[in-house]
Design a protein around this motif. Structure first.
Motif: not given
Length: 328
Positions: A15-27
């Protein structure tokens, strides 16, 4: 004054790899500083996730004084332990749902937050998607009349013979904990109320519910909920009123909508004809990260409160109690 929040992630969960990591980078107000993994592949994970540094233990990451906040996607039964440890190390916490496996555990997390002055929030990301604000607006404007019923479903197929943590009772497994919690949450979220009575039954395998069905009774409406690990994918809700209904076909994971991953809302009149069809393009994971990070930067409280998290778990506990009482 810093304009971004430095994040650390405890574990290399999917869940971190697929969703939260991209979210942090795009925030716009966040950056991924570190990842900790007990698998021995922390450095490899950090490189893949474009994190600045890595740690081979969760404790080591928590000792990094440059980290402002941590995201915890560990197995459910480990949430309380590491959320409390993180706050005592001076870290704010975004805690994957469910925040814990009992309301007593959540109360302990709440007390740790008060004691340390740290902010924490349960990661029900779906509520930050704009499609739900539109639904609540339609309800408040009496477009469908008085709400009388909510129907919510969240299901997918899982290999029931696998070693997936969702099937481990010691780690807080079960469909109600994993996806049914969304159905409970959305009924409370849309009605801005707490149920007065609940009933539930489930199908079990090796100590966890692989499917659950529930009825929540509120003062003015009822909610009919179902969740499963053994059905074709579905994540939707319907709000039924005295003058019409609202349907949200990809309520919790709009990214799974084949229509370009859009959120969609259908408003229907008494005759069933569509009176409004709105689409919404947004990344709910990014919106969640930006909201929480901005709260930390501004020193304000998140819109989703620890009290509401506590109340959601009290409902889930009551549903599990009902299942135990209804078994022959």
């Amino acid at each position: 004054m810093t304009k971004t929040i430095k994040w650390g992630i405890l574990s290399s969960a999917k869940i971190a790899e697929n969703s939260m990591v991209p979210a942090i980078h795009s925030a716009s107000n966040s950056e991924l500083h570190a990842v900790a993994s007990a698998s021995g592949k922390a450095a490899e994970t950090a490189a893949s996730w474009k994190a600045e540094t890595s740690y081979d233990s969760y404790e080591a990451l928590l000792q990094d004084e440059t980290i402002d906040a941590v995201y915890i996607p560990l197995p459910n039964a480990l949430h309380k332990e590491w959320a409390i440890k993180a706050m005592h190390h001076g870290k704010h916490v975004l805690l994957e749902k469910p925040a814990a496996v009992t309301s007593e555990d959540i109360q302990e997390i709440r007390e740790a937050g008060k004691e340390t002055g740290m902010t924490w929030m349960e990661a029900f990301m779906y509520q930050f998607h704009p499609q739900h604000a539109f639904v609540k607006e339609q309800i408040s404007q009496n477009v469908i009349g008085d709400v009388r019923r909510i129907r919510a479903s969240f299901s997918f197929n899982l290999d029931l013979d696998s070693s997936n943590i969702r099937l481990d009772p010691e780690l807080g497994g079960g469909s109600l904990y994993d996806v049914g919690c969304y159905c409970v949450h959305v009924s409370r979220f849309l009605l801005d109320a707490e149920p007065t009575h609940v009933f539930s039954d489930g199908r079990y395998k090796d100590g966890v519910d692989i499917s659950s069905t529930a009825l929540l009774t509120f003062d003015e409406a009822d909610a009919v909920l179902d969740c499963s690990f053994q059905e074709s994918p579905l994540n939707r809700y319907e709000v039924v009123g005295t003058k019409g209904r609202i349907e949200v076909p990809f309520a919790f994971r709009p990214d799974q909508n084949p229509n370009d991953g859009l959120g969609e809302v259908f408003v229907k009149g008494e005759d069933g004809a569509v009176t409004k069809h709105e689409t919404f393009a947004a990344d709910q994971f990014t919106l969640q990260i930006e909201h929480f990070s901005q709260c930390l930067l501004d020193g304000t409280a998140p819109s989703y409160t620890p009290e509401s998290t506590h109340n959601n778990m009290k409902v889930i506990e009551a549903l599990y109690t009902s299942q135990q009482q209804s078994s022959m």
